[in-house]
Each structure stands twice: as C-alpha cells, then as structure tokens.
Design a protein around this motif. Structure first.
Motif, PDB file in Angstrom:
ATOM      1  N   GLU A  20      -1.594  -4.643   4.723  1.00 43.37           N
ATOM      2  CA  GLU A  20      -2.879  -4.335   5.623  1.00 43.37           C
ATOM      3  C   GLU A  20      -2.451  -5.257   6.741  1.00 43.37           C
ATOM      4  O   GLU A  20      -1.808  -6.474   6.698  1.00 43.37           O
ATOM      5  CB  GLU A  20      -3.876  -5.230   4.916  1.00 43.37           C
ATOM      6  CG  GLU A  20      -4.498  -4.645   3.588  1.00 43.37           C
ATOM      7  CD  GLU A  20      -5.310  -3.360   3.877  1.00 43.37           C
ATOM      8  OE1 GLU A  20      -5.606  -3.235   4.995  1.00 43.37           O
ATOM      9  OE2 GLU A  20      -5.571  -2.586   2.870  1.00 43.37           O
ATOM     10  N   TRP A  23       2.688   4.670   8.648  1.00 48.78           N
ATOM     11  CA  TRP A  23       3.023   5.335   7.422  1.00 48.78           C
ATOM     12  C   TRP A  23       3.354   6.869   7.425  1.00 48.78           C
ATOM     13  O   TRP A  23       2.760   7.488   8.223  1.00 48.78           O
ATOM     14  CB  TRP A  23       1.801   5.049   6.414  1.00 48.78           C
ATOM     15  CG  TRP A  23       1.992   5.854   5.105  1.00 48.78           C
ATOM     16  CD1 TRP A  23       1.328   6.952   4.675  1.00 48.78           C
ATOM     17  CD2 TRP A  23       2.799   5.364   4.011  1.00 48.78           C
ATOM     18  NE1 TRP A  23       1.741   7.349   3.417  1.00 48.78           N
ATOM     19  CE2 TRP A  23       2.540   6.513   3.021  1.00 48.78           C
ATOM     20  CE3 TRP A  23       3.794   4.441   3.802  1.00 48.78           C
ATOM     21  CZ2 TRP A  23       3.498   6.429   1.832  1.00 48.78           C
ATOM     22  CZ3 TRP A  23       4.411   4.308   2.745  1.00 48.78           C
ATOM     23  CH2 TRP A  23       4.167   5.222   1.707  1.00 48.78           C
ATOM     24  N   LYS A  67       0.949  -1.213   0.212  1.00 47.64           N
ATOM     25  CA  LYS A  67       0.174   0.134  -0.015  1.00 47.64           C
ATOM     26  C   LYS A  67       0.796   1.436   0.114  1.00 47.64           C
ATOM     27  O   LYS A  67       0.260   2.284  -0.309  1.00 47.64           O
ATOM     28  CB  LYS A  67      -0.915   0.165   1.235  1.00 47.64           C
ATOM     29  CG  LYS A  67      -1.708  -1.365   1.245  1.00 47.64           C
ATOM     30  CD  LYS A  67      -2.480  -1.619   0.166  1.00 47.64           C
ATOM     31  CE  LYS A  67      -3.598  -2.820   0.113  1.00 47.64           C
ATOM     32  NZ  LYS A  67      -4.069  -2.979  -0.854  1.00 47.64           N
ATOM     33  N   GLU A  97       4.242  -0.819   3.418  1.00 48.08           N
ATOM     34  CA  GLU A  97       2.979  -0.907   4.186  1.00 48.08           C
ATOM     35  C   GLU A  97       2.097  -1.906   3.683  1.00 48.08           C
ATOM     36  O   GLU A  97       1.930  -1.725   2.384  1.00 48.08           O
ATOM     37  CB  GLU A  97       2.215   0.660   4.179  1.00 48.08           C
ATOM     38  CG  GLU A  97       2.932   1.815   4.849  1.00 48.08           C
ATOM     39  CD  GLU A  97       2.654   1.820   6.424  1.00 48.08           C
ATOM     40  OE1 GLU A  97       1.443   1.269   6.649  1.00 48.08           O
ATOM     41  OE2 GLU A  97       3.050   2.400   7.134  1.00 48.08           O
ATOM     42  N   LYS A 156      -0.402  -1.120   7.908  1.00 54.18           N
ATOM     43  CA  LYS A 156      -0.892   0.054   7.503  1.00 54.18           C
ATOM     44  C   LYS A 156      -1.752   0.491   8.520  1.00 54.18           C
ATOM     45  O   LYS A 156      -1.672   1.934   8.865  1.00 54.18           O
ATOM     46  CB  LYS A 156      -1.713  -0.267   6.187  1.00 54.18           C
ATOM     47  CG  LYS A 156      -2.411   1.162   5.843  1.00 54.18           C
ATOM     48  CD  LYS A 156      -2.780   0.895   4.232  1.00 54.18           C
ATOM     49  CE  LYS A 156      -4.217   0.056   4.474  1.00 54.18           C
ATOM     50  NZ  LYS A 156      -5.496   0.761   5.075  1.00 54.18           N
TER      51      LYS A 156
END
Length: 306
Positions: free
Chosen positions: A251, A291, A228, A249, A286
C-alpha cells in the motif's frame, strides 16, 4: 560444529584414507604386476592429488567475506570440483591405456596369493564408508566438493569390485579378465568425472534453483499480510548458494519505516530457506500501477498448491 570446521575435517579424512589406499595398492601392484590392482593404484593416486586440491579449495571457500570478496568465497568450491573432474578423467585415461596395451601385447601377469584380494576388499569397505560420510556431510553443509567426492567414492566401490573380479578370474585360469577388469574400471572412472563435471558447471553459470524452491520463495513472500503482489522473481546459484531478487507491491500510504520493516521481514523469511544466501527486495507502491502480471510467479504458485 560450523561449516568451515566440518568440511575441513572431512577433507583431511579423505586425504588420509586415500594416502593409505594408494600405498597398499601400489605395494600389491609392485609385488604382483596385476593390471587390475595397478589401475586401482592409479585411481587412488588421482584421489590423493585431488584430495590436496579439495583441502586447498575448502580452506579458501570457507574464509569469511572481505573487502575484495564481500559475498564470501563460495564460488571457489565448484571450481575445486571441476579440478576433481579433470583429475578423474586423467586417471581414467591412464587406466584405459594400460589395459589396452596389455591386451594388445598379451603381456599379462597374474596376481598370486591372497594379498591382492585382501587389499581390494579392504579398499571397497573404506570407499563405502567415505561415500556415505561425504554425502551426509556434503548435504548437511551444502558442499558440492564433498558431494563430488562422495560420488567418486561410490564409483570407486564399483571399480574395486571390477578389479576384484579380474584378479579372481585371472587366478582361476582366465588371465585376460585382469586387463578387461582394468578397462571396466576406467569406464567407471570416466563416468564419475562426467557426473562431477555436469553437477558443478550449473553452479558456475548461475543455474536457477529447483522449481519447488522457487515456488516456496514466491509463497513465503505472498504469505506476508502487507504484500499485495510479487513479480520479477529471479533466483540463481552463486556457487553452491542462491541469490534472490524480487519486487513486491505494498500500500502506497505506508511510511518509509513501515516499508522498510516489511522489506526486512521478507528478506529474513526468504533467507531462512535452505541454500538461500543474499536476498534483494524492491518495493513498488500499489497505487502507482506499476504492478504487472508475472506468469512465472503465478505458475510457481500453482505448482506449489498442486
């Protein structure tokens, strides 16, 4: 043929060619006393000396990783290239000293007969062949030492031409052209030493790779469907190869096995890029909000898309 065998083969070829040239030039120098030919003999002698250094260095740098050197021995190769630069500078100084001394004293000998011309023309042809061959193999196997040798051979072609002009000019009634040609040879040799020094210091101090390669690392990472974001991308030379570290990043609900699989895929993808050696990936969930914007990565992506 693997990298170790290829670079060693080239090393032996370079040594053999330079030994032949120094014998031929020294013979003509002894017979004629031409400073232009003598400067080329000294130049070839320095080539022989650093050819031995190259062979020793290439043998060490192509050894597999061991307990004391778990990442291999590639860092030795830029050091070999620095020794080449030192030898080149020493040869240039010796050539320039002889030329200036001859101009000051007026003691200039003229090469008679065709031998000097034949030897210089043959030396030029050999150096053209070595230049092309060393550069091709050096680029193919990412060998700074072979690239440095190729550059030296290229400039040796120019110095041979200068020496040839000096010999022909002296025979045509302008003896001063012989030591002047030797002085020109020394300048070319000095420049070669500077090129080798400049190109290899960056390998030793951990310079970042070219921006397009850095951008490709970011692009390949972001291209993974489960990544991500990417930040803290650091790439730098370790010897002639590049080490990469970065944060990605993903999930947070991914299992440990899934996260490990994502990491492994990213590592393999980046390792497939040219010159990349080791890759270190840190995974950030994330959802934890760790982040952060990475202006460098964003800029590299923009650079890649332009």
């Amino acid at each position: 043929m693997n990298r170790a065998a290829a670079v060693r083969r080239v090393g032996f070829l370079i040594l053999g060619a330079n030994l032949g040239l120094v014998v031929a030039k020294a013979f003509v120098w002894h017979r004629t006393g031409s400073l232009a030919v003598g400067s080329e003999a000294v130049n070839s002698l320095s080539d022989v000396i650093y050819s031995f250094v190259i062979l020793a260095g290439l043998y060490l740098t192509t050894q597999p990783p061991d307990t004391d050197h778990p990442h291999g021995h590639e860092r030795i190769e830029p050091l070999v290239s620095l020794f080449i630069a030192i030898a080149i500078f020493a040869a240039a100084g010796a050539i320039l000293w002889g030329a200036v001394s001859a101009l000051y004293s007026g003691d200039i000998r003229i090469a008679t007969g065709p031998t000097a011309v034949v030897v210089l023309v043959a030396a030029g042809a050999v150096k053209v062949g070595l230049y092309r061959y060393c550069l091709r193999v050096g680029d193919e196997y990412n060998s700074p030492a072979l690239v440095a040798t190729g550059l030296d051979s290229r400039n040796d072609v120019l110095t041979v031409v200068a020496a040839l002009v000096g010999v022909l000019g002296a025979r045509a009634g302008y003896p001063i052209l012989d030591p002047l040609a030797a002085a020109v040879v020394s300048i070319g040799v000095f420049y070669t030493g500077w090129e080798v020094l400049r190109d290899n210091v960056d390998y030793l101090i951990g310079r970042a790779p070219p921006e397009d390669l850095h951008a490709e690392i970011v692009r390949q990472t972001i291209a993974h469907p489960d990544v991500k974001g990417v930040h803290d991308v650091v790439a730098h030379y370790v010897g002639p190869e590049i080490d990469v570290s970065l944060h990605i990043e993903v999930e947070g609900e991914r299992t440990l096995l899934e996260a490990h699989e994502i990491e492994s895929e990213i590592v393999e993808t980046i390792r497939d890029l040219q010159e990349i050696d080791d890759v270190f990936v840190h995974i950030d969930p994330k959802e934890l909000g760790e982040w952060k914007d990475d202006e460098a990565a964003d800029k590299l992506l923009e650079f890649e898309n332009d």
